[in-house]
Enzyme design. Structure first.
Site, PDB file in Angstrom:
ATOM      1  N   SER A   1       0.843  -1.200   0.000  1.00  0.00           N
ATOM      2  CA  SER A   1       0.000   0.000   0.000  1.00  0.00           C
ATOM      3  C   SER A   1       0.872   1.241   0.000  1.00  0.00           C
ATOM      4  CB  SER A   1      -0.840   0.016   1.285  1.00  0.00           C
ATOM      5  OG  SER A   1      -0.003   0.386   2.390  1.00  0.00           O
ATOM      6  N   ASP A   2       0.292   2.356  -0.417  1.00  0.00           N
ATOM      7  CA  ASP A   2       0.980   3.613  -0.174  1.00  0.00           C
ATOM      8  C   ASP A   2       0.934   3.833   1.337  1.00  0.00           C
ATOM      9  OD1 ASP A   2       1.055   6.740  -2.017  1.00  0.00           O
ATOM     10  OD2 ASP A   2       2.183   6.068  -0.277  1.00  0.00           O
ATOM     11  N   TRP A   3       1.741   4.743   1.812  1.00  0.00           N
ATOM     12  CA  TRP A   3       1.925   4.906   3.261  1.00  0.00           C
ATOM     13  C   TRP A   3       0.646   5.456   3.905  1.00  0.00           C
ATOM     14  CZ3 TRP A   3       5.438   2.538   1.037  1.00  0.00           C
ATOM     15  CH2 TRP A   3       6.617   2.125   1.638  1.00  0.00           C
ATOM     16  N   GLY A   4       0.029   4.601   4.677  1.00  0.00           N
ATOM     17  CA  GLY A   4      -1.199   5.014   5.355  1.00  0.00           C
ATOM     18  C   GLY A   4      -2.421   4.892   4.480  1.00  0.00           C
ATOM     19  N   ALA A   5      -2.333   4.185   3.379  1.00  0.00           N
ATOM     20  CA  ALA A   5      -3.461   4.139   2.431  1.00  0.00           C
ATOM     21  C   ALA A   5      -4.491   3.081   2.801  1.00  0.00           C
ATOM     22  CB  ALA A   5      -2.940   3.857   1.021  1.00  0.00           C
TER      23      ALA A   5
END
Ligand code: GLC
Length: 649
Positions: free
Chosen positions: A221-225
């Protein structure tokens, strides 16, 4: 495989599906190899690997932005950039580089356009593919990002891109289809939603990535997605970055309750373990092959080839001995965009005047800053000089889109006032994406687009302004007259929905089609896709098109009709005049750039795989190559058509 899933407890398997901290995967106290990741596409940006957010990043070599790299139209430089960044990673024990970013430039105001390749998905895919090969041939992993339809920064965590199947296939994942030929070790899924479902938990998109686009690596995932880790795991996302305690707990409970089955859990864990094993084994093959100086030389080479000469009434190149006034405040220090791709330096970047002095030793070069001082004081310095160079910048950054694509009023005023005093005013733009220049473009003698040129940008620019290097960069994003001329900006967009009713007509695909439909007023652009001036002039001739079965070859000659050696990028577009389906007027399917000696002729051969001519049929859910006549259009730019021919397929 070294790691046998049977040797892991349920709890260990759940822990493996999220990062240990911001920059590492979980190692279960040494039981598994710990993968270290780092941004970014144009240089290492990682706060000292402490594992926390923020903090001063380690210093590293700062390459030109991906926008500038793409304007070289030299995929070999994307490969070279990848090789150099791999060495930077090896020296800092990084296993995987969070790059390249290849999202299609749909909105001119998007804050992250500088980090991406082009408005054209084919060109985006080619550059992404070669960059990935360059990095991975040196045993460092990559993360192809951001999958997918992530084309704006405003409300990027909540916004849903609403689009139809053909647009999804032919534009917003076509770039990934091509880049995936390089087999990136990982793909990074994006923050946004597509048709109402967050990409980090979008089963259809994850299945499409694996089954249709042939990806066999790990999806992170993208960071915090990740909102709902259970839904993400069930959708096929392998790794949540970074670790979120509450997600771990809900996932553990879901596995225990059977909401997430053991085989679903194991399928995701195997991907993580495969990545850990791959990084560990590849590490043994790593060998640094370049010095920092060679990396800086590569960065300068990209800038020299990627800087675009947009306008020139003949004032450029500057003659040695010319009196030159350079006006502008910190602009010349604005060498990279804001956000996760930003690179920190451990040294000062020489300013443009300092670099110019080396190439114009007989010239009187003055430099006045805007800081504090009234603009009028700066401008009077331009009076009576042989040339006045106004350096202006546009600060683009991840996380927010620009409200306007014009320069600030203050900068526009400075340009206009300087041009009033000095007809030989040259504007140098340090910027991340296209700019509305309607207020001043017709008032100046020359315009040079430097982009975010990296730490060697001013060195490259000085060589171009003084004629030591003949500019050869060409745009990879259309410069509209104003932001509203962009069709996408006339589509419905709210805080949480972007309706892609522009469909396939993104970038030049719209302006060409508008022209073909007789909408001349809507077709007018400031500078077209694929456009860039040189100090040389070129003529094209002898077009020959042959069908070789799997592909067609497009051959032609380019003659340099000037006394100065110069490189020329020729583009090949195709058109299907009698297509059974709606298609944009024409689409890029090949290109070649070659150095052509003064008064010499070079033979160009562009091979176009027929699969690049296909459209996605929603009737058969397959890529189809229509039978019939295809028009082949060879251009020095999208608008500057030099040769046309036909071939029947
Ligand atoms: C950021 C970016 C992504 C980057 C990651 C780690 O939010 O969207 O491109 O690699 O987080 O910094």
């Amino acid at each position: 495989m070294k790691y046998d899933i049977k040797n892991f407890t349920l709890d260990e398997k759940v822990r493996l599906l999220a990062g240990k901290d911001v920059w590492h995967t979980e190692d279960l106290d040494g039981k598994v190899y710990k993968v270290k990741v780092s941004d970014g596409p144009v240089g290492l940006r990682t706060p000292n690997f402490s594992g926390e957010w923020g903090g001063k990043s380690i210093p590293a070599v700062s390459f030109p932005s991906t926008q500038v790299l793409s304007q070289t139209w030299s995929p070999s430089l994307a490969y070279r950039t990848g090789e150099m960044l791999a060495d930077e990673c090896i020296e800092r024990d990084v296993d995987l580089l969070l790059a390249p970013g290849i999202n299609v430039k749909r909105l001119p105001q998007c804050g992250r356009n500088f980090e991406y390749v082009s408005e054209d998905p084919y060109l985006s895919g080619i550059f992404g593919r070669e960059y990935i090969k360059g990095v991975q041939d040196h045993h460092i992993g990559t993360s192809l990002k951001h999958y997918c339809v992530n084309n704006q920064e405003n409300s990027r965590l909540s916004q849903s891109s609403e689009l139809d199947e053909r647009t999804l296939r032919e534009i917003y994942t076509y770039n990934f289809k091509i880049a995936l030929e390089a087999k990136p070790w990982t793909v990074m899924s994006s923050y946004n939603a597509v048709n109402g479902v967050k990409v980090s938990q979008h089963k259809k998109l994850n299945d499409m990535l694996r089954e249709d686009l042939g990806f066999d690596g790990l999806i992170m995932s993208d960071w915090g997605a990740v909102d709902d880790h259970v839904a993400s795991v069930k959708s096929g996302l392998d790794l949540e970055m970074p670790y979120k305690k509450e997600n771990y707990e809900t996932l553990l409970a879901a596995v225990k309750s059977g909401e997430v089955t053991e085989e679903e859990l194991d399928a995701r864990c195997i991907k993580v373990l495969e990545l850990c094993e791959r990084c560990e084994s590849e590490k043994k093959l790593q060998k640094v092959e370049s010095t920092v100086e060679e990396r800086r030389e590569a960065a300068q080479r990209v800038a020299e080839e990627g800087i675009v000469l947009l306008k020139n009434n003949g004032i450029l190149p500057l003659a040695d001995g010319a009196s030159v006034s350079v006006i502008g405040d910190g602009a010349t220090k604005n060498i990279s965009g804001g956000g996760s791709s930003r690179v920190e330096l451990d040294h000062n970047v020489p300013t443009l005047p300092e670099e110019l002095k080396a190439h114009l030793p007989a010239s009187a070069i003055s430099h006045v800053e805007f800081y504090g001082g009234k603009i009028s004081r700066c401008i009077t310095n331009a009076y009576g000089k042989d040339a006045a160079i106004v350096c202006v910048d546009q600060i683009d950054t991840e996380g927010t889109d620009r409200d306007s694509i014009r320069l600030s009023a203050r900068l526009e005023e400075c340009i206009i006032e300087t041009a009033r005093l000095n007809p030989n005013t040259i504007v140098v733009l340090y910027h991340g994406s296209v700019i509305d220049m309607t207020a001043w473009e017709d008032k100046v003698a020359a315009i040079v687009s430097v982009g975010y040129p990296g730490e060697k940008g001013n060195a490259a620019l000085a060589k171009i302004l003084s004629g030591k290097v003949n500019p050869s960069g060409k745009t990879t994003e259309t410069y509209p007259m104003t932001a509203d001329d962009c069709l996408a900006n006339r589509c419905h967009r709210t805080f949480c929905h972007s309706v892609y009713s522009d469909g396939l007509l993104v970038g030049y695909r719209w302006y060409d089609t508008a022209k073909y439909m007789g909408k001349e007023s809507e077709a007018k652009v400031l500078y077209p896709f694929g456009y860039g001036l040189s100090y040389s002039t070129f003529e094209y001739s002898e077009l020959a098109i042959t069908d070789n079965g799997e592909n067609i070859s497009v051959e032609f000659d380019v003659t340099n009709t000037s006394e100065r050696d110069g490189a020329e990028c020729a583009q090949v577009y195709y058109r299907v005049p009698t297509s059974a389906v709606f298609r944009p007027y024409k689409e890029l399917c090949g290109f070649e750039k070659k150095l052509v000696g003064a008064d010499k002729t070079e033979h160009y051969t562009v091979t176009v795989p027929k699969e690049y001519l296909a459209y996605y049929s929603t009737a058969t859910d397959k890529w189809e190559i229509e039978q019939g006549d295809y028009e082949i259009i060879v251009g020095a730019s999208c608008e500057d058509v030099r040769l046309t021919g036909k071939i029947e397929i």
